[in-house]
Design an enzyme around this catalytic site. Structure first.
Site, PDB file in Angstrom:
ATOM      1  NE  ARG A 115      12.547 -45.758  79.868  1.00 15.61           N
ATOM      2  CZ  ARG A 115      12.166 -45.085  78.788  1.00 15.61           C
ATOM      3  NH1 ARG A 115      11.531 -45.735  77.801  1.00 15.61           N
ATOM      4  NH2 ARG A 115      12.403 -43.786  78.684  1.00 15.61           N
ATOM      5  CE  LYS A 118      10.624 -43.615  82.170  1.00 17.67           C
ATOM      6  NZ  LYS A 118      11.424 -42.593  82.883  1.00 17.67           N
ATOM      7  NE  ARG A 155      16.540 -46.082  78.754  1.00 21.08           N
ATOM      8  CZ  ARG A 155      15.826 -45.754  77.683  1.00 21.08           C
ATOM      9  NH1 ARG A 155      15.680 -46.616  76.698  1.00 21.08           N
ATOM     10  NH2 ARG A 155      15.267 -44.558  77.587  1.00 21.08           N
ATOM     11  CG  HIS A 159      15.660 -39.872  76.363  1.00 22.61           C
ATOM     12  ND1 HIS A 159      17.041 -39.813  76.347  1.00 22.61           N
ATOM     13  CD2 HIS A 159      15.346 -40.796  77.309  1.00 22.61           C
ATOM     14  CE1 HIS A 159      17.532 -40.661  77.241  1.00 22.61           C
ATOM     15  NE2 HIS A 159      16.522 -41.263  77.829  1.00 22.61           N
ATOM     16  CG  HIS A 165      17.859 -47.625  83.409  1.00 24.45           C
ATOM     17  ND1 HIS A 165      16.780 -48.457  83.276  1.00 24.45           N
ATOM     18  CD2 HIS A 165      17.406 -46.381  83.115  1.00 24.45           C
ATOM     19  CE1 HIS A 165      15.710 -47.752  82.936  1.00 24.45           C
ATOM     20  NE2 HIS A 165      16.069 -46.494  82.819  1.00 24.45           N
ATOM     21  CE1 TYR A 190      22.852 -42.835  78.994  1.00 16.00           C
ATOM     22  CE2 TYR A 190      21.149 -41.361  78.171  1.00 16.00           C
ATOM     23  CZ  TYR A 190      21.518 -42.474  78.901  1.00 16.00           C
ATOM     24  OH  TYR A 190      20.561 -43.212  79.540  1.00 16.00           O
TER      25      TYR A 190
END
Length: 324
Positions: free
Chosen positions: A169, A193, A267, A290, A264, A299
């Site tokens: 990111r 995150k 990414r 993730h 994004h 995706y």
């Protein structure tokens, strides 16, 4: 023609007014939020009045579900609402019924088990490999346009190569310190995150671009300030911000003639291109950081859609041809 309001003087209408007063006085909701709640609950009360419900205690779960269905379908006076707008209205309705139960206006909460409609799954925006290469080719800018421009150009190329080469990111990339890199082994340690760290590989193109930046550009940028441990520096020698990195990407996209580019984009393109190349979805999950593979599986929908489009335009019997 003004909308009718036959529920205004009913017990249900009084409950709505009491709840709105509670939100304004005790909860201190903003004026715009109160306006939205008032509009949604006025419509709700009217729908229930049309169904013969004059008090909040008379409303059943079926009545709440019928209201939600009506929001999605629309009627003569209202267009159909999106899943997000219908969900917002349901929040107001559920709040009303929780308030009524708590205040003794109803013996039960008929909205407790009514769930909002799921929003449509939005596919990530990715650009083609050719577009990525075009973007990276102009990342360093058109040439020297003043003191420090060459150093900033090397930084910009290194930043965009790293974003696409690692799938990080933008916030993770600008958060990198020099010591987070191991260019000899081709890895970087990024903080994702929630502060969760992960190791991501860096491809040869990104390694070469970052190495060139560290040797030929970062020392010059660092002289403008106190330097510090940050990998990517701004023109004043401080850490490059997320907004600054976004401006770098936006400027390169403009030079490359690309319109649909977001923070994004690289990414998303990283993940999509990996899956197109045959990478396992769980490996991509780890690379992206993730928590759930379900997030990464979005995706795969992108790649399936691309396969379908290529098949439809390329296979001689993909589509029926009109008789001629």
């Amino acid at each position: 023609m003004p909308e009718r309001d036959t529920a205004a003087g009913s017990a249900l209408g009084e409950a709505v007014r009491a709840y709105l007063g509670h939100l304004a006085v005790e909860r201190g909701l903003a004026a715009n939020t109160l306006t939205a709640y008032r509009r949604d609950l006025r419509r709700y009360a009217q729908v229930q009045a049309d169904r013969g419900r004059t008090a909040v205690a008379e409303i059943t779960e079926d009545d709440v579900r019928a209201f939600l269905t009506g929001l999605r379908d629309g009627d003569a006076g209202h267009p159909p609402l999106s899943a997000g707008s219908a969900a917002r209205a349901l929040v107001a309705v559920r709040g009303l019924h929780r308030f009524a139960l708590r205040e003794g206006l109803a013996p039960r909460d008929p909205a407790a088990d009514v769930r909002p409609p799921a929003p449509p799954r939005r596919l990530p925006k990715a650009i083609s490999l050719e577009a990525v290469e075009r973007l990276l080719a102009v990342a360093a800018g058109p040439g020297d346009d003043g003191a420090g421009a060459a150093a900033r150009g090397l930084r910009d190329r290194a930043l965009l190569e790293l974003l696409y080469g690692s799938g990080a990111r933008i916030s993770e990339a600008v958060g990198l310190d020099v010591d987070d890199l191991d260019l000899a082994e081709g890895f970087a340690r990024v903080a994702g995150k929630g502060g969760k760290a992960r190791i991501v590989p860096i491809g040869d193109y990104a390694r070469q671009a970052v190495d060139a930046y560290l040797v030929r550009a970062r020392p010059e940028l660092a002289r403008a300030g106190r330097g510090g441990p940050a990998l990517f520096l701004n023109a004043r020698g401080g850490r490059l911000s997320r907004q600054g990195a976004w401006m770098v990407l936006r400027a390169a996209a403009d030079r490359a003639g690309l319109s649909e580019v977001s923070p994004h984009t690289l990414r998303h393109s990283f993940a999509t291109h990996l899956l197109d190349g045959g990478a396992d979805v769980r490996v991509v999950q780890e690379l992206l950081g993730h928590a759930s593979v379900t997030t990464t599986q979005v995706y795969t929908l992108v790649t399936v859609r691309l396969l379908r489009e290529v098949y439809a335009t390329s296979h001689p019997r993909a589509r029926d041809r009109p008789a001629g």
